[in-house]
Design an enzyme around this catalytic site. Structure first.
Site, mmCIF file in Angstrom:
data_model
loop_
_atom_site.group_PDB
_atom_site.id
_atom_site.type_symbol
_atom_site.label_atom_id
_atom_site.label_comp_id
_atom_site.label_asym_id
_atom_site.label_seq_id
_atom_site.Cartn_x
_atom_site.Cartn_y
_atom_site.Cartn_z
ATOM 1 N N LYS A 140 -9.480 21.812 11.186
ATOM 2 C CA LYS A 140 -10.055 22.281 12.439
ATOM 3 C C LYS A 140 -10.151 23.795 12.390
ATOM 4 C CE LYS A 140 -10.039 19.253 16.316
ATOM 5 N NZ LYS A 140 -9.441 18.821 17.565
ATOM 6 N N TRP A 153 -14.371 20.593 13.871
ATOM 7 C CA TRP A 153 -13.970 19.868 12.672
ATOM 8 C C TRP A 153 -14.868 20.174 11.486
ATOM 9 C CZ3 TRP A 153 -12.435 14.150 14.077
ATOM 10 C CH2 TRP A 153 -11.351 14.196 14.967
ATOM 11 N N GLU A 171 -5.233 -2.994 3.584
ATOM 12 C CA GLU A 171 -5.011 -3.733 4.835
ATOM 13 C C GLU A 171 -6.214 -4.575 5.228
ATOM 14 O OE1 GLU A 171 -4.253 -0.625 4.243
ATOM 15 O OE2 GLU A 171 -2.465 0.049 5.315
ATOM 16 N N THR A 195 0.856 -1.168 0.000
ATOM 17 C CA THR A 195 0.000 0.000 0.000
ATOM 18 C C THR A 195 0.898 1.226 0.000
ATOM 19 O OG1 THR A 195 -1.660 1.228 1.238
ATOM 20 C CG2 THR A 195 -0.286 -0.246 2.522
#
Ligand code: AMP
Length: 542
Positions: free
Chosen positions: A439, A444, A330, A185
């Protein structure tokens, strides 16, 4: 007290043996460099797989040795998957879109013994071969007549290799925990990391992907895996299709070619296809321009990156159901699928649109949790954000030849690097990569939500949102836009006005910058590190 059931190992050898006996007449159709429409059956495929296994048995490899591929989706790549893994070796798929230095790094790190490559990748491989002294031979996936001139030492013709092997082969009895495949990856930083799949994890993942609310795969399906076999094993399709007895249509190098994809769908009766958002944009553009339809296509799985709503709505018009899937290399890769249980009529257009954009519910076998910075579990209320962690029998427990990683810091869990919300019904929504969160004034902002709204603008081809320094709010979102062919006159004012009423006012980007193209990784994901670097000296207008 133990149950009294047989302990038969879960190996992909059994998929091959099952498909040959039960689904022997089912077709595999491929586009290759030497044949625009090669077709044969699972019976033919697995006969040739035995021939290949016989031929490579003469190489004297040890069990667990790696055999690499740099290849498109086609029948020869499929045969190589099975011949290598079922012989007890590991099939290491390499992404040819990586930088040459990364390809050399991966070949050496994996200690690949032989490399099977498509002739298209010859220039790439010739360029790195000298740096890969451990490779004993380079198998070119073509016929003797088409063997190219090459500077590669020990270049072997694939078809001659297959022809040299006898048709009978006794497959070894393998442990189900033995490794069968390896895929690196490519993060946005550091060296690529190897994910080593086992026969067991691959089998269980293939079973799970077939479930009705996942891919919903059956022997009545004709599957077009557009997602590359070098990107997490084409999301498990090369294992799940022979398991189900579904016909496979491999697009070869034509995965970005809307006209070829439409022809394959219509002429081969494709019912299900899987790919990243970019390939769907290509197919839709072709359909719009040509007026063609895709009558046989029932559903598509869109994953690898957030899917724009406009893509789903366009497919609605063609009568095709689009399901968002989320996962990672994964995770073999599938973690969740959005086979929405709500209907438009029931919940109303706006709620339906919001719901279908989510990454969906975890498929059985994958457990999820979202945690805050201190590791505290966040509620599944659809509002609280957290780092997404997963576990399950097809989630990696560590990386290949790498002791410990931050992602595995908590025992028994894998940290995905994604930030997500999960609602009370279990619908997970990715809001960001951990490293990409914005942020603003301590709150957020989801860059993915903002990007989704931006890409729905009829004059926008692609959009990315990054957090950028702001003297008052510490960070504010900067929107970077690539205009489409109709968008030459798109202004920043018009773009910003587009957000009115679509997202919270304070989520609206502070400014817009237009660019010719956005940086992408080898798997087609936005490379925000590069984008932040490009705009590091940028100052928001006063
Ligand atoms: P890869 O290992 O290359 O398949 O990349 C995995 C990453 O792709 C995930 O961690 C996500 O950040 C992203 N990704 C995959 N599927 C989706 C999706 N449906 N929506 C948003 N991001 C996705």
């Amino acid at each position: 007290m133990n149950g009294l059931m047989m302990d038969v190992p879960l190996t992909i050898t059994s998929i091959m043996q099952h498909a040959e006996k039960v689904n022997g007449d089912v077709e595999i159709v491929s586009v290759t460099g030497d044949n625009p429409r090669h077709r044969y059956t699972y019976r033919d495929a697995f006969r040739r797989t035995r021939q290949l296994a016989n031929a490579i048995a003469g190489w004297g490899l040890a069990s667990g040795d790696r055999i690499a591929t740099l290849a498109w989706n086609d029948y020869r790549h499929f045969e190589t998957y099975y011949a290598s893994a079922c012989s007890g070796y590991v099939c290491h798929t390499i992404n040819p879109r990586l930088f040459p230095e990364q390809v050399a790094y991966i070949i050496n790190h994996a200690e690949d013994q032989y490399v099977f490559l498509d002739p298209d990748f010859l220039p790439l491989v010739e360029g790195v071969a000298a740096e890969c002294p451990g490779v004993k031979g380079w198998v070119i996936l073509t016929t003797e007549e088409r063997m190219p001139q090459t500077s590669l030492p020990n270049a072997i013709c694939y078809e001659s290799l297959v022809a040299s092997g006898g048709e009978t082969f006794v497959w070894p009895q393998l442990d189900e925990n033995a490794a069968c495949a390896l895929c690196y990856t490519s993060g946005t930083t550091g060296n690529p990391k190897g994910v080593l799949y086992s026969h067991r994890s691959t089998m269980l993942h293939a079973y799970a992907t077939m479930m009705p609310d996942a891919l919903g795969l059956s022997s009545r399906d004709v599957v077009l895996p557009i997602v590359p076999m070098f990107h997490v094993n084409a999301w498990g399709n090369p294992y799940a299709c022979p398991m189900a007895g579904a016909k496979i249509v491999f697009p070869g190098s034509k995965m970005g070619d809307g006209a070829t994809l439409a022809a394959l769908i219509n002429e081969e009766g494709v019912t299900l296809s899987a790919g990243v958002p970019t390939v769907w944009l290509g197919l839709l553009a072709h359909l719009k321009q040509s007026g063609e339809r895709v009558e046989s296509l029932q559903r598509i799985i869109v994953g690898g990156a957030a899917c724009p709503l406009s893509v789903m709505e366009d497919f609605d018009r063609y009568g095709v159901e689009s399901r968002v899937g989320w996962g990672m290399t994964e995770m073999s890769p599938l973690g969740s699928v959005n086979a929405s249980t709500a209907s438009r009529e029931e919940v109303g257009e706006e709620k339906f649109a919001k719901l279908r954009l989510k990454a969906g519910r975890p498929i059985f076998g994958v457990e999820m949790k979202i945690v805050d910075d201190e590791g505290g579990e966040q509620p599944w209320d659809g509002v609280a954000f957290g780092s997404l962690k997963v576990r399950g029998p097809w989630v990696c427990s560590s990386y290949f030849k790498l002791d410990g990683s931050d992602a595995h810091a908590e025992e028994g869990w894998f940290e995905t690097g994604d930030v997500a919300t999960i609602d009370p019904d279990g619908y997970m929504a990715i809001t960001d990569r951990t490293k990409d969160v914005i942020k603003s004034g301590g709150e957020w902002i989801s860059s993915i939500d903002v990007e989704n709204v931006a890409t729905d603008h009829p004059k926008v081809a692609e959009a990315a949102v990054i957090g950028h320094f702001h003297p008052k709010w510490s960070e504010r979102p900067l929107l970077v836009v690539v205009r489409n062919a109709d968008g030459e006159d798109l202004t920043a004012e018009e773009m910003l006005a587009w957000f009115d009423g679509k997202i919270a006012k304070w989520w609206t980007p502070e400014a817009v910058e237009f660019v010719e193209e956005l940086p992408h990784t080898a798997t087609g994901k936005l490379q925000k590190v590069a984008l932040r670097e490009k705009f590091k000296d940028y100052a928001f207008p006063q």
